[in-house]
Every structure is written in C-alpha cells, then in structure tokens.
Design a protein around this motif. Structure first.
Motif, PDB file in Angstrom:
ATOM      1  N   ILE A  99     -18.937   3.720   7.901  1.00 41.19           N
ATOM      2  CA  ILE A  99     -17.554   3.774   7.430  1.00 41.19           C
ATOM      3  C   ILE A  99     -17.254   5.175   6.909  1.00 41.19           C
ATOM      4  CG2 ILE A  99     -15.842   2.770   5.882  1.00 41.19           C
ATOM      5  CD1 ILE A  99     -16.950   0.874   8.058  1.00 41.19           C
ATOM      6  N   GLY A 100     -16.209   5.780   7.430  1.00 42.09           N
ATOM      7  CA  GLY A 100     -15.851   7.150   7.074  1.00 42.09           C
ATOM      8  C   GLY A 100     -15.806   8.007   8.315  1.00 42.09           C
ATOM      9  N   ALA A 110     -10.658  -0.698   3.940  1.00 41.07           N
ATOM     10  CA  ALA A 110     -10.101  -1.470   5.054  1.00 41.07           C
ATOM     11  C   ALA A 110      -9.518  -0.547   6.117  1.00 41.07           C
ATOM     12  CB  ALA A 110      -9.035  -2.432   4.540  1.00 41.07           C
ATOM     13  N   ASP A 111      -8.857   0.517   5.679  1.00 44.43           N
ATOM     14  CA  ASP A 111      -8.294   1.495   6.604  1.00 44.43           C
ATOM     15  C   ASP A 111      -9.402   2.129   7.441  1.00 44.43           C
ATOM     16  OD1 ASP A 111      -6.563   3.383   7.803  1.00 44.43           O
ATOM     17  OD2 ASP A 111      -6.867   4.804   6.171  1.00 44.43           O
ATOM     18  N   LEU A 112     -10.455   2.612   6.804  1.00 43.36           N
ATOM     19  CA  LEU A 112     -11.556   3.255   7.515  1.00 43.36           C
ATOM     20  C   LEU A 112     -12.375   2.249   8.325  1.00 43.36           C
ATOM     21  CD1 LEU A 112     -12.755   5.760   4.755  1.00 43.36           C
ATOM     22  CD2 LEU A 112     -11.350   6.251   6.771  1.00 43.36           C
ATOM     23  N   TYR A 113     -12.444   1.025   7.859  1.00 43.85           N
ATOM     24  CA  TYR A 113     -13.146  -0.043   8.586  1.00 43.85           C
ATOM     25  C   TYR A 113     -12.460  -0.316   9.930  1.00 43.85           C
ATOM     26  CZ  TYR A 113     -14.765  -4.849   9.534  1.00 43.85           C
ATOM     27  OH  TYR A 113     -15.275  -5.994  10.110  1.00 43.85           O
ATOM     28  N   LEU A 114     -11.135  -0.379   9.920  1.00 42.09           N
ATOM     29  CA  LEU A 114     -10.398  -0.611  11.165  1.00 42.09           C
ATOM     30  C   LEU A 114     -10.537   0.584  12.111  1.00 42.09           C
ATOM     31  CD1 LEU A 114      -7.109  -2.239   9.810  1.00 42.09           C
ATOM     32  CD2 LEU A 114      -8.975  -3.385  11.025  1.00 42.09           C
ATOM     33  N   ILE A 115     -10.470   1.792  11.563  1.00 44.91           N
ATOM     34  CA  ILE A 115     -10.644   2.998  12.396  1.00 44.91           C
ATOM     35  C   ILE A 115     -12.028   3.011  13.032  1.00 44.91           C
ATOM     36  CG2 ILE A 115     -10.837   5.513  12.326  1.00 44.91           C
ATOM     37  CD1 ILE A 115      -8.669   5.490  10.144  1.00 44.91           C
ATOM     38  N   ASN A 116     -13.035   2.596  12.255  1.00 44.54           N
ATOM     39  CA  ASN A 116     -14.409   2.615  12.750  1.00 44.54           C
ATOM     40  C   ASN A 116     -14.616   1.677  13.933  1.00 44.54           C
ATOM     41  OD1 ASN A 116     -17.158   3.672  12.329  1.00 44.54           O
ATOM     42  ND2 ASN A 116     -17.667   1.545  11.880  1.00 44.54           N
TER      43      ASN A 116
END
Length: 353
Positions: A218-219, A342-348
């Motif tokens: 994540i990130g 949650a934002d970075l989780y979806l991007i990942n």
C-alpha cells in the motif's frame, strides 16, 4: 476547493455557523454493504459536549445520506451527505467581527479573501472535521476486515504515556474522557486539562495512531508515498503542528547499523523503526505515527491584538471552546487515516493483474 484523496476523493462544504456541513465522496465502489450505525458511532465520538474537558456546545451531529447508498449498499455513484448545525451562538463572536485573535486564521482569511465569516471561525473552524469522520467511517468498511486502526492521546503538555503502544490495551481507550488507554496517565491528563480550563487557557499534546494488518504494497512510489499521504491528511487537521512516523526525529540520532530493520525468515522484521513503511510502501509490519497539536488559539483571557484597520485592541475569547482538542481529535485522526488507506488500497488493486 481541493479534494482529499487521489482516486477515492472527498469534497466538502459548510461553515461553523452556517446551515449545515456536508460532502461528496467520489469513486466509492458499488456493492459494499455499509453499516450506517457505525458511521454515526464515529460521529458520536467526535461530537462536542461529551465531557467536562471539551467544549459544551451541544450538537447531535446526525448524518443524512442523500445519494450513493440504496437498500444498505453503495451504488457506485457519488455519495452525498449532510450534517445540520443545531446549536450556534453567533453573538459570542460579535467582538471579533473586525478584530483578529492571535494565532488564529482570522487575519490570514481576511487578507486572502477580503471578506470572512467570523462566526465560530467560519470555514477555518474545526467543525469541518465532521465531514472527514463521515468519509473515513465509510472508508473503514471498505478496507479488509482485519485492518485495525487505533489512535489514542499519548501526551498532554508535559504529561506523556510512557508505555510503548505494544503494551497498551486499546479497548481501554474509550474508558476515559481523554482517550488514553493507560488509566493512570489518563487521570493525570484529565486533571491537567481541567486545571488549564479553569485558568481560561488551552493546552496541546500528541496523538499516536497504530495501523495493524495492513497488506504489503500500500502506497505509491515517488509522489504518493504512504507516509506522505498520511502526513498531508494529518497536517490538514486544525491545530496540527507536526507529523512523524516510525523512529521519526529520534532516527536522526542513530546509525544505519542500529536503525536498519533486519528480516525474519517470513519477511517480517526483527525491529520496526521503519514504522511499517519502506520506499513509501507498506511492508506488512505495524504502521505507526504521531501527530502533534498546538494549544487552541482562542483562550478565555485578555490578549493584545490588532483590528483590521491596524489599531491595537484587547481580544478575549467568549462562549464555548475546547481547552484541549486532543480527546475529540482521536476519531478524526483514525478516520482520516482510514480514508487515506482506502484510497491507496483501491489504487493498489490496479497495479497487478
């Protein structure tokens, strides 16, 4: 004016003494069964009037969802919501219609916009954080169920919770008014805040947040690092003055030999001075960070200041104000962290097929 988040975003509106606060959450995935009671529970943790050591303003902070949720599930369309303001006393702010409170946003807002809503600080009011708690409480339900986010008050003034977070029982955080899971330290913190309140003064401190069971990966590299996104979110909180993660500023005193986190056979690490983040990406260890908050700028005692015409004036706070923001900021820190994750989780999820 600007959104919180990169893919999952939040836009907000509202002023302290306006009709309502609210927001729009975009790109929230469809089909998630949401527990709206949990959203309200988070708002109840943040709302004013909870105890003798916070502002006595009474607000139910009841959220009303306008769109994006149907039959208990998200629809994939923008989630709109509002929270009505119910207990304003605008006359308490008449004395600063033209005067500036020291260290408050009064002066900078006036200079930037040329016209400001001085009632309760208008848009600069920390009541804005009610929107962030709504968005974050939904985001918590989007993350994997085993992800745990626990924040707590780790210091008030010179009073510190000396125990490392690994030795704390986070189930005790909500057992006292100051939200410190160490009962003995909590009593000292509460006494200090009450003492400061009687003086018409305010006090600052720190909040520590611990994120457990966050998946590896994540990130985003370079400009979307996990620690940078967390720091940006936290530093937007009213009265926030600093952010550090892992070893933080103490790491600057160490050598690489002492600071490096050596691997175990399962790719966990023997130590965690990295704070669960390496190269801006979560490594599977606990992510932990600390946020520093200044004393609230509005104090109930006379201070020398200036009015908008450059004349010297005496300003004294009136009405209902927090002597210490920390107890009510704990759920804000948690829910802001959840939204970032949650934002970075979806991007990942887009990174590998």
């Amino acid at each position: 004016m600007f959104d919180l988040g990169n893919f999952l975003t939040l836009s907000t509106f509202g002023e302290s003494h306006g009709a309502a606060y609210g927001g729009i959450i975009n790109n929230f995935p469809a089909g998630l069964a949401v527990d709206l009671d949990k959203v309200q529970q988070e708002l109840d943790r943040r709302k004013p009037g909870q105890s003798a050591i916070v502002t006595q303003r009474k607000e139910s902070d009841t959220v009303k969802f306008l769109s994006g949720i149907f039959d208990g599930k998200t629809t994939g369309t923008p989630i709109g919501f509002t929270i009505e303001n119910e207990n304003q006393k605008s006359k308490d702010y008449d004395h600063i219609s033209k005067a500036y409170r020291p260290s408050h946003a009064d002066f900078t807002y006036d200079q930037k916009f040329g016209h400001r809503d001085y009632r309760g600080g208008g848009k600069s009011s920390a009541r804005e954080t009610v929107n962030w708690v709504v968005a974050g409480s939904l985001a918590k339900q989007l993350l994997p169920q085993n992800v745990e986010i626990n924040a707590y008050v780790s210091s008030v003034g010179e009073i510190f919770c000396e125990k490392p977070y690994q030795d704390l029982d986070f189930s005790k955080t909500e057992s006292n008014d100051v939200r410190c899971p160490d009962p003995e330290t909590a009593e000292k913190m509460i006494s200090k805040i009450k003492e400061i309140k009687k003086e018409g003064n305010t006090i600052g401190g720190t909040i520590t947040c611990v994120i457990r069971n966050l998946p590896v990966g994540i990130g985003e590299p370079v400009f979307g690092k996990l620690q940078a996104e967390l720091a940006k979110a936290m530093l937007n909180i009213n009265a926030c003055k600093g952010f550090e993660y892992g070893s933080g500023f103490c790491g600057a005193k160490m050598t690489g030999k002492d600071h490096n986190d050596l691997f175990n056979d399962d790719f966990s690490t023997k130590t965690n001075l990295s704070g669960g983040i390496q190269g801006g990406i979560s490594n599977g260890m606990d992510v932990y960070f600390r946020v520093a908050f200044k004393p609230v700028a509005t104090i109930l005692r006379p201070q020398e200041s200036m009015d908008k015409d450059g004349n010297p004036v005496i300003v004294e706070g009136k009405g209902r104000h927090d002597p210490c923001v920390l107890p009510r900021a704990v759920p804000v820190v948690e829910n802001l962290a959840a939204f970032v994750l949650a934002d970075l989780y979806l991007i990942n999820k887009l990174r590998r097929v």
